[in-house]
Design a protein around this motif. Structure first.
Motif, PDB file in Angstrom:
ATOM      1  N   ARG A 146       0.923  -1.405   0.346  1.00  0.00           N
ATOM      2  CA  ARG A 146       0.177   0.173   0.034  1.00  0.00           C
ATOM      3  C   ARG A 146       0.527   1.522  -0.075  1.00  0.00           C
ATOM      4  NH1 ARG A 146      -4.436  -0.927   3.998  1.00  0.00           N
ATOM      5  NH2 ARG A 146      -5.462  -1.637   2.448  1.00  0.00           N
ATOM      6  N   HIS A 147       0.151   2.374  -0.967  1.00  0.00           N
ATOM      7  CA  HIS A 147       0.957   3.451  -0.514  1.00  0.00           C
ATOM      8  C   HIS A 147       0.563   4.409  -1.329  1.00  0.00           C
ATOM      9  CE1 HIS A 147       4.604   0.516  -2.102  1.00  0.00           C
ATOM     10  NE2 HIS A 147       5.283   0.815  -1.451  1.00  0.00           N
ATOM     11  N   ALA A 148       0.919   5.645  -0.882  1.00  0.00           N
ATOM     12  CA  ALA A 148       0.501   7.217  -1.004  1.00  0.00           C
ATOM     13  C   ALA A 148      -0.128   7.216  -2.720  1.00  0.00           C
ATOM     14  CB  ALA A 148       1.104   8.158  -0.171  1.00  0.00           C
ATOM     15  N   ASP A 149       0.639   6.851  -3.280  1.00  0.00           N
ATOM     16  CA  ASP A 149       0.876   7.348  -5.026  1.00  0.00           C
ATOM     17  C   ASP A 149       0.984   5.773  -5.738  1.00  0.00           C
ATOM     18  OD1 ASP A 149       2.965   7.619  -5.116  1.00  0.00           O
ATOM     19  OD2 ASP A 149       2.669  10.159  -4.597  1.00  0.00           O
ATOM     20  N   TRP A 150       0.588   6.355  -6.430  1.00  0.00           N
ATOM     21  CA  TRP A 150       1.356   5.212  -8.481  1.00  0.00           C
ATOM     22  C   TRP A 150       2.454   5.410  -7.862  1.00  0.00           C
ATOM     23  CZ3 TRP A 150      -1.695   1.775  -9.972  1.00  0.00           C
ATOM     24  CH2 TRP A 150      -2.436   1.777  -9.666  1.00  0.00           C
ATOM     25  N   THR A 151       3.703   7.062  -7.678  1.00  0.00           N
ATOM     26  CA  THR A 151       4.678   6.907  -7.549  1.00  0.00           C
ATOM     27  C   THR A 151       5.530   5.766  -6.535  1.00  0.00           C
ATOM     28  OG1 THR A 151       4.741   8.757  -6.193  1.00  0.00           O
ATOM     29  CG2 THR A 151       4.935   8.792  -8.606  1.00  0.00           C
ATOM     30  N   GLY A 152       5.241   5.503  -5.442  1.00  0.00           N
ATOM     31  CA  GLY A 152       5.461   4.365  -4.215  1.00  0.00           C
ATOM     32  C   GLY A 152       6.048   4.778  -3.204  1.00  0.00           C
ATOM     33  N   GLU A 153       5.049   6.713  -3.339  1.00  0.00           N
ATOM     34  CA  GLU A 153       5.427   7.085  -1.915  1.00  0.00           C
ATOM     35  C   GLU A 153       5.152   6.366  -0.304  1.00  0.00           C
ATOM     36  OE1 GLU A 153       6.430  10.882   0.165  1.00  0.00           O
ATOM     37  OE2 GLU A 153       6.626  10.080  -2.195  1.00  0.00           O
ATOM     38  N   GLU A 154       5.323   7.455   0.892  1.00  0.00           N
ATOM     39  CA  GLU A 154       4.981   5.857   1.485  1.00  0.00           C
ATOM     40  C   GLU A 154       2.956   6.597   2.042  1.00  0.00           C
ATOM     41  OE1 GLU A 154       6.110   5.993   6.330  1.00  0.00           O
ATOM     42  OE2 GLU A 154       7.784   7.203   4.861  1.00  0.00           O
ATOM     43  N   PHE A 155       2.858   5.339   2.360  1.00  0.00           N
ATOM     44  CA  PHE A 155       1.256   5.754   2.921  1.00  0.00           C
ATOM     45  C   PHE A 155       1.280   6.284   4.626  1.00  0.00           C
ATOM     46  CE2 PHE A 155      -3.069   4.055   5.102  1.00  0.00           C
ATOM     47  CZ  PHE A 155      -3.797   5.017   4.446  1.00  0.00           C
ATOM     48  N   THR A 156       1.021   7.166   4.767  1.00  0.00           N
ATOM     49  CA  THR A 156       0.806   8.072   5.479  1.00  0.00           C
ATOM     50  C   THR A 156      -0.051   7.959   6.564  1.00  0.00           C
ATOM     51  OG1 THR A 156       1.178   9.724   5.818  1.00  0.00           O
ATOM     52  CG2 THR A 156       3.172   8.197   5.824  1.00  0.00           C
ATOM     53  N   ALA A 157      -0.637   8.128   8.295  1.00  0.00           N
ATOM     54  CA  ALA A 157      -1.733   9.280   8.294  1.00  0.00           C
ATOM     55  C   ALA A 157      -2.120  10.238   7.884  1.00  0.00           C
ATOM     56  CB  ALA A 157      -1.810   8.854   9.989  1.00  0.00           C
ATOM     57  N   GLU A 158      -1.072  10.758   7.052  1.00  0.00           N
ATOM     58  CA  GLU A 158      -1.746  11.979   6.428  1.00  0.00           C
ATOM     59  C   GLU A 158      -1.932  12.156   5.435  1.00  0.00           C
ATOM     60  OE1 GLU A 158      -2.434  14.618   8.248  1.00  0.00           O
ATOM     61  OE2 GLU A 158      -1.540  13.536   9.502  1.00  0.00           O
ATOM     62  N   SER A 159      -1.390  10.968   4.510  1.00  0.00           N
ATOM     63  CA  SER A 159      -1.798  10.274   2.849  1.00  0.00           C
ATOM     64  C   SER A 159      -3.709  11.094   3.255  1.00  0.00           C
ATOM     65  CB  SER A 159      -1.454   9.050   2.927  1.00  0.00           C
ATOM     66  OG  SER A 159      -0.334   8.831   2.244  1.00  0.00           O
ATOM     67  N   ARG A 160      -4.363  11.304   1.703  1.00  0.00           N
ATOM     68  CA  ARG A 160      -5.091  11.337   1.093  1.00  0.00           C
ATOM     69  C   ARG A 160      -5.590  10.601   0.478  1.00  0.00           C
ATOM     70  NH1 ARG A 160      -6.427  17.487  -1.025  1.00  0.00           N
ATOM     71  NH2 ARG A 160      -8.686  16.797  -0.679  1.00  0.00           N
ATOM     72  N   SER A 161      -4.890   9.462  -0.105  1.00  0.00           N
ATOM     73  CA  SER A 161      -5.137   8.586  -0.947  1.00  0.00           C
ATOM     74  C   SER A 161      -4.815   7.067  -0.727  1.00  0.00           C
ATOM     75  CB  SER A 161      -5.749   9.299  -2.556  1.00  0.00           C
ATOM     76  OG  SER A 161      -4.638   9.188  -2.668  1.00  0.00           O
ATOM     77  N   HIS A 162      -4.558   6.128  -1.696  1.00  0.00           N
ATOM     78  CA  HIS A 162      -4.182   5.348  -1.711  1.00  0.00           C
ATOM     79  C   HIS A 162      -4.676   4.362  -2.753  1.00  0.00           C
ATOM     80  CE1 HIS A 162      -7.217   2.131  -0.302  1.00  0.00           C
ATOM     81  NE2 HIS A 162      -7.410   3.434   0.185  1.00  0.00           N
ATOM     82  N   VAL A 163      -2.750   3.216  -2.891  1.00  0.00           N
ATOM     83  CA  VAL A 163      -2.698   2.826  -3.941  1.00  0.00           C
ATOM     84  C   VAL A 163      -2.535   1.199  -3.540  1.00  0.00           C
ATOM     85  CG1 VAL A 163      -1.755   1.414  -6.279  1.00  0.00           C
ATOM     86  CG2 VAL A 163      -1.825   4.882  -5.954  1.00  0.00           C
ATOM     87  N   SER A 164      -3.681   0.455  -3.552  1.00  0.00           N
ATOM     88  CA  SER A 164      -3.432  -0.988  -2.103  1.00  0.00           C
ATOM     89  C   SER A 164      -3.270  -1.896  -4.127  1.00  0.00           C
ATOM     90  CB  SER A 164      -4.755  -1.141  -1.931  1.00  0.00           C
ATOM     91  OG  SER A 164      -4.409   0.188  -0.667  1.00  0.00           O
ATOM     92  N   VAL A 165      -2.562  -2.970  -3.510  1.00  0.00           N
ATOM     93  CA  VAL A 165      -2.389  -4.309  -4.217  1.00  0.00           C
ATOM     94  C   VAL A 165      -2.533  -5.292  -3.298  1.00  0.00           C
ATOM     95  CG1 VAL A 165      -0.917  -5.196  -5.970  1.00  0.00           C
ATOM     96  CG2 VAL A 165      -0.334  -2.674  -5.577  1.00  0.00           C
ATOM     97  N   TYR A 166      -3.124  -5.853  -3.525  1.00  0.00           N
ATOM     98  CA  TYR A 166      -4.332  -7.532  -3.359  1.00  0.00           C
ATOM     99  C   TYR A 166      -3.240  -8.764  -4.360  1.00  0.00           C
ATOM    100  CZ  TYR A 166      -6.960  -4.155  -0.317  1.00  0.00           C
ATOM    101  OH  TYR A 166      -6.899  -3.104   0.648  1.00  0.00           O
ATOM    102  N   ARG A 167      -2.930  -9.546  -2.942  1.00  0.00           N
ATOM    103  CA  ARG A 167      -2.511 -10.822  -4.472  1.00  0.00           C
ATOM    104  C   ARG A 167      -3.208 -12.024  -4.216  1.00  0.00           C
ATOM    105  NH1 ARG A 167       3.293 -11.614  -6.330  1.00  0.00           N
ATOM    106  NH2 ARG A 167       2.949 -12.431  -8.015  1.00  0.00           N
ATOM    107  N   THR A 168      -3.309 -12.538  -5.453  1.00  0.00           N
ATOM    108  CA  THR A 168      -4.240 -13.899  -4.808  1.00  0.00           C
ATOM    109  C   THR A 168      -3.490 -14.935  -4.793  1.00  0.00           C
ATOM    110  OG1 THR A 168      -4.205 -15.027  -7.395  1.00  0.00           O
ATOM    111  CG2 THR A 168      -6.247 -14.076  -6.383  1.00  0.00           C
ATOM    112  N   ALA A 169      -3.300 -16.401  -4.029  1.00  0.00           N
ATOM    113  CA  ALA A 169      -2.471 -17.542  -3.405  1.00  0.00           C
ATOM    114  C   ALA A 169      -1.644 -17.830  -5.024  1.00  0.00           C
ATOM    115  CB  ALA A 169      -2.345 -18.453  -3.476  1.00  0.00           C
TER     116      ALA A 169
END
Length: 252
Positions: A226-249
């Motif tokens: 999970r990152h704050a944006d598509w560039t890989g910025e760290e997701f923090t408590a102040e982030s206004r959006s996120h990019v979350s990657v989920y994976r199957t087995a």
């Protein structure tokens, strides 16, 4: 208002803004770069493909892209850029419709209207995760970009938050915290002419990142990053959006 009715001809025809806003190179470029990386040479499927803002440049990068789209007017706009052979699309609800084949990547990109949150019940949102999982190859990924609800900016007794104010545009959200609902109001006007403003409203069910993670678990996927944006910025408590990657087995 039904989701299909919201995405009418007027909205579809005024949706694209080449080179600016969501279509600006600094916004679109990192999105496409990251999705190319995540496909790992495989096929990609976009839920709510819209007018092809992301799918068309992704296909131009050599990634085979298919889509699901509820709105025929939005699909008609896409067809001015890419035909069915280049970007095949199935018309229907992303929480239920099946596209032929399996994919290495399914993705939902964050737009002005926050695609996943356009599904207005928790049950529909869970169904969307499960539909993504049904389309994925073993080890495939589901990518969700979404905004973080700004409830910390909502004082007691106040229901609205202005989240953007610029020349010719005001964006504000009205919250129903009891039902986890929000309506986004988009006011556009000529700041100099003083003419009547136009208004577009879009309803949403807002979702916390932790709730998304549980939806993924119910669909047989786990959070990979999970990152704050598509560039890989760290997701923090102040982030206004996120990019979350989920994976199957890797094996099912």
């Amino acid at each position: 208002m039904l989701r299909r009715e919201m995405w009418d001809d007027q909205v579809a025809q005024g949706y694209d803004s080449p080179g600016t806003g969501m279509f600006a190179p600094e916004v679109l470029g990192p999105t496409v770069d990251r999705l190319v990386e995540l496909t790992e040479g495989g096929r990609a499927l976009e839920f709510a493909i819209g007018t092809g803002r992301v799918a068309v440049p992704l296909a131009e990068r050599g990634v085979p892209v298919s889509g699901i789209e509820l709105s025929q007017p939005m699909l008609d706009q896409l067809r001015t850029k890419a035909d069915e052979a280049a970007v095949p699309v199935v018309v229907g609800d992303m929480a239920a419709v099946r596209v032929p084949g399996e994919f290495q990547l399914v993705y939902l990109v964050y737009l002005v209207y926050n695609t996943l949150s356009n599904l207005l019940t928790q049950a529909e949102q869970v169904a969307c995760f499960r539909n993504a999982a049904r389309h994925l190859e073993p080890g495939g990924r589901f990518v969700v970009e979404l905004w973080v609800p700004e409830l910390r900016a909502l004082p007691p007794g106040q229901q609205a938050v202005v989240w953007e104010s610029a020349a010719g545009y005001i964006g504000l959200d009205t919250y129903d915290v009891l039902r986890q609902q929000v309506v986004s109001h988009h006011f556009r006007f000529d700041a100099e002419a003083g003419r009547e403003a136009s208004l577009l409203r879009s309803p949403h069910r807002y979702i916390w990142p932790a709730e998304l993670d549980l939806m993924a678990e119910l669909a047989g996927m786990k959070l990979e990053s999970r990152h704050a944006d598509w560039t890989g910025e760290e997701f923090t408590a102040e982030s206004r959006s996120h990019v979350s990657v989920y994976r199957t087995a890797a094996t099912l």
